[in-house]
Scaffold this active site. Structure first.
Site, PDB file in Angstrom:
ATOM      1  N   CYS A   2      66.602  71.627  70.456  1.00  0.00           N
ATOM      2  CA  CYS A   2      65.264  72.155  70.187  1.00  0.00           C
ATOM      3  C   CYS A   2      64.698  72.919  71.388  1.00  0.00           C
ATOM      4  CB  CYS A   2      64.303  71.034  69.859  1.00  0.00           C
ATOM      5  SG  CYS A   2      64.838  70.014  68.496  1.00  0.00           S
ATOM      6  N   ARG A  27      70.075  77.767  72.911  1.00  0.00           N
ATOM      7  CA  ARG A  27      70.156  76.311  72.968  1.00  0.00           C
ATOM      8  C   ARG A  27      70.695  75.722  71.672  1.00  0.00           C
ATOM      9  NH1 ARG A  27      66.724  74.282  77.124  1.00  0.00           N
ATOM     10  NH2 ARG A  27      66.370  72.338  76.039  1.00  0.00           N
ATOM     11  N   TRP A  73      66.648  71.748  66.127  1.00  0.00           N
ATOM     12  CA  TRP A  73      68.051  71.366  65.887  1.00  0.00           C
ATOM     13  C   TRP A  73      67.960  70.000  65.231  1.00  0.00           C
ATOM     14  CZ3 TRP A  73      71.658  67.644  67.582  1.00  0.00           C
ATOM     15  CH2 TRP A  73      73.009  67.989  67.404  1.00  0.00           C
ATOM     16  N   ASN A 100      60.617  68.020  71.116  1.00  0.00           N
ATOM     17  CA  ASN A 100      62.046  68.011  71.420  1.00  0.00           C
ATOM     18  C   ASN A 100      62.384  66.589  71.856  1.00  0.00           C
ATOM     19  OD1 ASN A 100      64.597  68.321  72.463  1.00  0.00           O
ATOM     20  ND2 ASN A 100      64.008  69.681  74.150  1.00  0.00           N
ATOM     21  N   GLY A 101      63.426  65.998  71.264  1.00  0.00           N
ATOM     22  CA  GLY A 101      63.793  64.628  71.631  1.00  0.00           C
ATOM     23  C   GLY A 101      63.871  63.745  70.404  1.00  0.00           C
ATOM     24  N   GLU A 488      90.495  71.666  77.107  1.00  0.00           N
ATOM     25  CA  GLU A 488      89.408  72.647  77.148  1.00  0.00           C
ATOM     26  C   GLU A 488      89.725  73.838  76.235  1.00  0.00           C
ATOM     27  OE1 GLU A 488      86.479  72.641  77.984  1.00  0.00           O
ATOM     28  OE2 GLU A 488      85.902  74.713  78.291  1.00  0.00           O
ATOM     29  N   LYS A 492      87.427  74.978  73.086  1.00  0.00           N
ATOM     30  CA  LYS A 492      86.877  76.326  72.940  1.00  0.00           C
ATOM     31  C   LYS A 492      87.198  76.874  71.558  1.00  0.00           C
ATOM     32  CE  LYS A 492      84.622  76.408  75.414  1.00  0.00           C
ATOM     33  NZ  LYS A 492      84.216  75.510  76.422  1.00  0.00           N
ATOM     34  N   GLU A 495      85.243  74.991  68.761  1.00  0.00           N
ATOM     35  CA  GLU A 495      83.797  75.224  68.833  1.00  0.00           C
ATOM     36  C   GLU A 495      83.393  76.536  68.170  1.00  0.00           C
ATOM     37  OE1 GLU A 495      81.569  73.764  72.838  1.00  0.00           O
ATOM     38  OE2 GLU A 495      83.323  75.014  73.182  1.00  0.00           O
ATOM     39  N   HIS A 511     105.361  61.175  70.028  1.00  0.00           N
ATOM     40  CA  HIS A 511     104.777  59.902  69.587  1.00  0.00           C
ATOM     41  C   HIS A 511     103.807  60.095  68.431  1.00  0.00           C
ATOM     42  CE1 HIS A 511     106.751  57.932  72.869  1.00  0.00           C
ATOM     43  NE2 HIS A 511     106.202  58.765  73.725  1.00  0.00           N
ATOM     44  N   LYS A 610      73.387  74.007  72.988  1.00  0.00           N
ATOM     45  CA  LYS A 610      73.803  74.257  74.369  1.00  0.00           C
ATOM     46  C   LYS A 610      73.483  73.064  75.260  1.00  0.00           C
ATOM     47  CE  LYS A 610      75.296  76.746  77.761  1.00  0.00           C
ATOM     48  NZ  LYS A 610      76.768  76.807  77.813  1.00  0.00           N
TER      49      LYS A 610
HETATM   50  C1  G6P Z   1      77.084  70.653  74.796  1.00  0.00           C
HETATM   51  C2  G6P Z   1      77.555  72.077  75.042  1.00  0.00           C
HETATM   52  C3  G6P Z   1      78.882  72.050  75.779  1.00  0.00           C
HETATM   53  C4  G6P Z   1      78.754  71.252  77.068  1.00  0.00           C
HETATM   54  C5  G6P Z   1      78.228  69.844  76.807  1.00  0.00           C
HETATM   55  C6  G6P Z   1      77.840  69.148  78.102  1.00  0.00           C
HETATM   56  O1  G6P Z   1      77.930  70.037  73.896  1.00  0.00           O
HETATM   57  O2  G6P Z   1      77.688  72.772  73.822  1.00  0.00           O
HETATM   58  O3  G6P Z   1      79.267  73.382  76.087  1.00  0.00           O
HETATM   59  O4  G6P Z   1      79.997  71.184  77.695  1.00  0.00           O
HETATM   60  O5  G6P Z   1      77.042  69.903  76.014  1.00  0.00           O
HETATM   61  O6  G6P Z   1      76.783  69.862  78.676  1.00  0.00           O
HETATM   62  P1  G6P Z   1      76.397  69.851  80.196  1.00  0.00           P
HETATM   63  O7  G6P Z   1      75.192  70.745  80.273  1.00  0.00           O
HETATM   64  O8  G6P Z   1      76.066  68.430  80.530  1.00  0.00           O
HETATM   65  O9  G6P Z   1      77.541  70.357  80.962  1.00  0.00           O
END
Ligand code: G6P
Length: 615
Positions: A2, A27, A73, A100-101, A488, A492, A495, A511, A610
């Site tokens: 949010c 965000r 969100w 927000n929260g 990672e 990516k 996502e 395995h 985000k």
């Molecule tokens: C969210 C974002 C990710 C990020 C994660 C941790 O899921 O979409 O891209 O890696 O949060 O965020 P931070 O700000 O703690 O690195």
């Protein structure tokens, strides 16, 4: 997650609210809304984008000198117009709230307020706040008083902005566990979830502290501390001159923020490492004044993080063990905070976070301290974030604002920072000769150039991306320090392209995951020319023998041959200890180009946020 924007000024604030929401779009959100006062409250809400809200504002001639706005969100209640903020309460003295929260005691509060005659029109926890304030306004006609009394009854995390129809000369904000800052302008005063929303009107920012409540008018602002539901005292908070620039949050010549951020990596890493480029040796002071004393007391490391930051920590574990000889645990913050781990007071607890606002990471660090851990360090990209305020030591990754939800430059700058930490600790523990330290500094100096070279594989990656776009699943394989890089890469891809992607340590293939291998399953392998290459090649043979199609990212000198079902892209050179940083680049490019092929929303993938400021 949010986003909140609030504004009160001497002219119409609707353009400021809309521009602010646009800046917070990154965000992540699934509905948007605003309320402005022009004598009466006018509320507009949509499940569309902020642009749609802008259109509604034009159609309804929305204007006013005070307003609050929100991107939601969804947590409690589906994304719908009915659940979108602002939420209203009260007839004679209507209040509007954005939040927000998460309010954890919303269910019991809802029952209580319903028994008082309040009618709920949404499924959100936020509506509880609106009714609670309206309830207290019945006995305390001042909005500031009513907000203070109400927040004392709320459990959970929140940042809120509140306005009242009968008093369009001000609005109130409060924060506890979710980010919120004030912007002090010449023409008015503002509030927002982060600074990027307010750069359009001011660079003077005040970062509210936990528990702060502020009252904003067009002429000024006052910040208060509330205790037990009453205003305790007025407090003074420092005004910061934001170093953010509009260019840093603009797309420039790029099509997407993710693309911009991938290509910014050479300069982001150079900025992060600037202070070591001219040095002959690395000093612990880089991590804070008390670093030398703290580092000399520690005998192990515990890393706490989420998402991509967790992957950075997972790479660092290999470095810390191999180079610095330090035992290291890496924990997913949301798991750690609910376990009963055994604390070691001589462990350095390292929180890694791009945003510095991730609720689970903050809570895990707090928990680690409560268990008896004495020393903490944050590695973070946001100077004024909650994380940095929570730890004894800190190191800022100077990546600049990262807008794309899929983290890219934050990751590589985190890795560069963690390597600096490794070198520092290795030196202090006499595990690193001066010559080796000089070699590593030289390698770090070369890193921006090496990253630039790695980016040159883009045309080849684009060809692969076309083939991946038609696939539903993908496997990523790596070994040793490149296993977290495979994780990672898979993250990516899933996502932003929504292709189901899993990463495995290549030795684990037989395995279980080998059962998935057929000609329809692309298998991406990270194959640097390191000591594990021979082992990895055997794992790749296992795939090849079962008709799997391999996409291998190798080094120029990796002895690995292209064949019918083995496609190879080679990086220009083997980068030794820096190899995981460089091998990240083609994986980011692959995800980006597959997403382009599929036409998904690269920067704002569905359902994701985000900065995850709720549990
Ligand atoms: C969210 C974002 C990710 C990020 C994660 C941790 O899921 O979409 O891209 O890696 O949060 O965020 P931070 O700000 O703690 O690195």
């Amino acid at each position: 997650m949010c986003g909140i924007v609030g504004a009160i000024a001497k002219q119409n604030v609707v353009p400021v609210l809309l521009e602010g929401l646009l800046r917070l779009e990154y965000r992540g959100y699934d509905s948007a809304g605003l309320v402005v006062s022009d004598g009466k409250l006018l509320r507009l809400r949509t499940t569309g984008r902020v642009a749609e809200l802008g259109k509604l504002s034009t159609d309804r001639h929305a204007k006013g000198l005070v307003g609050i706005a929100h991107t939601r969100w969804a947590t409690h209640g589906e994304p719908s117009k009915r659940n979108a903020h602002p939420h209203f309460s009260g007839e004679s003295s209507k209040v509007a709230v954005v939040h927000n929260g998460i309010i954890e005691n919303h269910e019991s509060m809802r029952l209580r307020l319903e028994s008082e005659g309040f009618v709920f029109l949404s499924d959100t926890d936020t509506e509880v706040i609106a009714h609670l304030i309206a309830f207290h306004l019945q006995n305390k006609p001042d909005l500031l008083d009513a907000v203070c009394t109400s927040i004392a009854e709320l459990q959970g995390a929140y940042a809120i902005a509140v306005m009242q129809e009968s008093h369009p000369d001000r609005f109130i904000v409060a924060r506890n566990g979710a980010p919120l800052l004030l912007g002090v302008g010449e023409e008015g005063n503002y509030a927002a979830s982060d600074a990027s929303a307010l750069l359009q009107v001011t660079k003077q920012m005040i970062y509210l502290e936990e528990g702060d409540v502020a009252e904003l008018s067009s002429d000024g602002y006052r910040i208060f501390n509330c205790t037990d539901g009453k205003i305790d005292k007025e407090v003074v908070r420092k005004v910061h001159q934001s170093a953010l620039t509009n260019e840093a949050i603009d797309l420039g010549p790029y099509a997407h923020f993710m693309q911009k951020e991938i290509f910014e990596q050479p300069s982001a890493v150079a900025n992060t490492l600037e202070m070591v480029f001219n040095a002959q040796s690395i000093s612990p002071n880089l991590f804070g004044d008390a670093a030398e004393s703290i580092f000399s007391q520690i005998d192990s490391i515990l890393i706490l993080a989420c998402g991509t930051s967790y992957h950075a920590g997972s790479v660092a574990r290999y470095w810390l063990e191999t180079v610095a000889g330090l035992p290291c645990n890496v924990e997913i913050a949301s798991e750690y905070r609910y376990r009963d781990p055994i604390a070691n007071p001589n462990t350095l607890v390292v929180g890694i976070s791009q945003s510095g606002e991730t609720a689970d990471t903050l809570a895990a660090l707090k928990y680690a301290k409560s268990l008896g851990h004495r020393h903490s360090l944050s590695i973070c990209n946001v100077a004024e974030s909650a994380l940095i305020r929570q730890t004894d030591l800190c190191f800022l990754t100077r990546a600049g604002p990262e807008i794309g939800v899929a983290s890219t430059k934050a990751f590589t700058t985190q890795l560069a920072s963690l390597l600096l930490l490794t070198i520092t600790l290795a030196k202090m523990r006499s595990k690193l000769s001066h010559d080796r330290e000089c070699e590593m500094i030289a390698a770090l100096r070369h890193l921006p150039v090496a990253l630039q070279l790695a980016l040159q594989v883009e045309p080849q990656v684009k060809v692969w991306a076309k083939r991946f776009a038609a696939k539903r699943h993908a496997l990523f394989l790596g070994r040793g320090v490149h296993y977290p890089i495979a994780m990672e890469g898979a993250l990516k891809l899933k996502e932003i392209s929504y292709i189901h992607a899993e990463a495995y340590a290549a030795g684990e293939l037989k395995h279980g995951p080998l059962a998935l291998v057929d000609s329809d399953m692309p298998i991406v392998a990270i194959a640097p020319n390191d000591v594990l290459l021979g082992k990895l090649k055997s794992n790749l043979q296992e795939v090849n023998a079962r008709g799997g199609e391999l996409y291998v990212f190798a080094d120029a000198d990796s002895q690995i041959q292209q064949s019918n079902n083995v496609h190879i892209i080679r990086l220009a050179e083997h980068a030794g200890v820096l190899s995981p940083i460089l091998h990240t680049i083609p994986l980011q490019l692959l995800a980006y180009h597959v997403s382009l092929q599929k036409g998904t929303d690269v920067d704002k993938p569905r359902n994701l946020a985000k900065a995850v400021t709720v549990e």
